[in-house]
Design an enzyme around this catalytic site. Structure first.
Site, PDB file in Angstrom:
ATOM      1  N   GLY A 167       3.215  -3.764  11.259  1.00  0.00           N
ATOM      2  CA  GLY A 167       2.392  -4.049  10.087  1.00  0.00           C
ATOM      3  C   GLY A 167       2.235  -2.858   9.155  1.00  0.00           C
ATOM      4  CB  VAL A 168      -0.806  -1.647   7.341  1.00  0.00           C
ATOM      5  CG1 VAL A 168      -1.213  -0.413   6.556  1.00  0.00           C
ATOM      6  CG2 VAL A 168      -1.112  -2.899   6.546  1.00  0.00           C
ATOM      7  CG  ASP A 169       0.191   2.318  12.533  1.00  0.00           C
ATOM      8  OD1 ASP A 169       0.220   3.396  11.916  1.00  0.00           O
ATOM      9  OD2 ASP A 169       0.026   2.252  13.763  1.00  0.00           O
TER      10      ASP A 169
ATOM     11  CG  ASN B 290      -1.404   2.059  17.449  1.00  0.00           C
ATOM     12  OD1 ASN B 290      -1.512   3.219  17.838  1.00  0.00           O
ATOM     13  ND2 ASN B 290      -0.237   1.540  17.085  1.00  0.00           N
TER      14      ASN B 290
ATOM     15  CB  ILE C 269      -1.030  -0.012   1.161  1.00  0.00           C
ATOM     16  CG1 ILE C 269      -2.139   1.019   0.879  1.00  0.00           C
ATOM     17  CG2 ILE C 269      -0.340   0.227   2.516  1.00  0.00           C
ATOM     18  CD1 ILE C 269      -3.388   0.809   1.683  1.00  0.00           C
TER      19      ILE C 269
ATOM     20  N   GLY D  56      -4.610  -8.844  10.729  1.00  0.00           N
ATOM     21  CA  GLY D  56      -3.272  -9.247  11.164  1.00  0.00           C
ATOM     22  C   GLY D  56      -3.282  -9.591  12.643  1.00  0.00           C
ATOM     23  CB  VAL D  57      -1.354  -8.234  15.552  1.00  0.00           C
ATOM     24  CG1 VAL D  57       0.018  -8.594  15.013  1.00  0.00           C
ATOM     25  CG2 VAL D  57      -1.620  -6.758  15.445  1.00  0.00           C
ATOM     26  CE1 TYR D  58      -4.496  -4.315  16.953  1.00  0.00           C
ATOM     27  CE2 TYR D  58      -6.291  -3.108  15.969  1.00  0.00           C
ATOM     28  CZ  TYR D  58      -5.143  -3.129  16.714  1.00  0.00           C
ATOM     29  OH  TYR D  58      -4.640  -1.954  17.237  1.00  0.00           O
TER      30      TYR D  58
END
Length: 179
Positions: free
Chosen positions: A35-37, A27, A14, A126-128
């Site tokens: 991750g993406v963040d 978050n 992305i 993902g982690v969520y």
């Protein structure tokens, strides 16, 4: 214009997408993470974090299901829309509605800022731990419902980082687009 004709599913990173806005699976602190963040913050540079800090000072972060907008810094996009997806807790804590709210609130911000194109990652998968097929179906349904009532956004890109995610999202898209 038909909603499904304005949605595309791609396999990419992305941070490399050219769009008016890209969405960050953030978050609640808005201060970067994994991750993406983390990838968006690293690729976009310090301008994104600076704006996030101003938002945190003004409103204390970003609640699950809501969204805020910042510059995109060094990215190819004009804006980054940060949204906080729900952590999956078995589906009994309003997770489905909160995930749909992430997409709706991101699209509303994109419309407000006159964005014609917006790119989404897979939010909360993902982690969520949100189940990927269900998250994909929620994303497609929410986005297509929004586009059915709004003509201002001409292109929505669902960006999958991994081939497994691409296959899951592509299947959900094909299932939803079937007459």
């Amino acid at each position: 214009m038909q909603p499904f004709s304005r949605i595309e599913v791609i396999l990419d990173n992305i941070t490399r997408i050219t769009a008016d806005a890209i969405v960050n699976a953030a978050n609640s602190s808005l201060l970067g993470g994994g991750g993406v963040d983390g990838a968006i913050h690293r690729a976009g540079g310090p301008a994104i974090l600076e704006e996030c800090r101003r938002i945190v000072a003004r409103q204390g972060g970003c609640e699950t299901g809501t969204a805020v907008i910042t510059t995109a810094g060094k990215l190819k996009a004009k804006y980054v829309i940060h949204t906080v997806g729900p952590v999956w807790n078995g589906g009994t804590h309003n997770e489905r509605k909160l995930l749909a709210d992430c997409y709706t609130n991101s699209l509303l911000l994109a419309s407000e800022f006159k964005c014609k194109s917006i790119a989404f990652p897979n939010i909360s998968t993902g982690v969520y731990r949100f189940p990927k097929p269900e998250a994909a179906a929620i994303a497609i349904t929410t986005i297509s419902n929004y586009l059915q009532h709004h003509d201002d956004i001409s292109r929505v890109i669902l960006v999958c980082f991994a081939e497994e995610d691409f296959n899951i999202v592509n299947k959900a898209f094909a299932d939803a687009a079937r007459p």
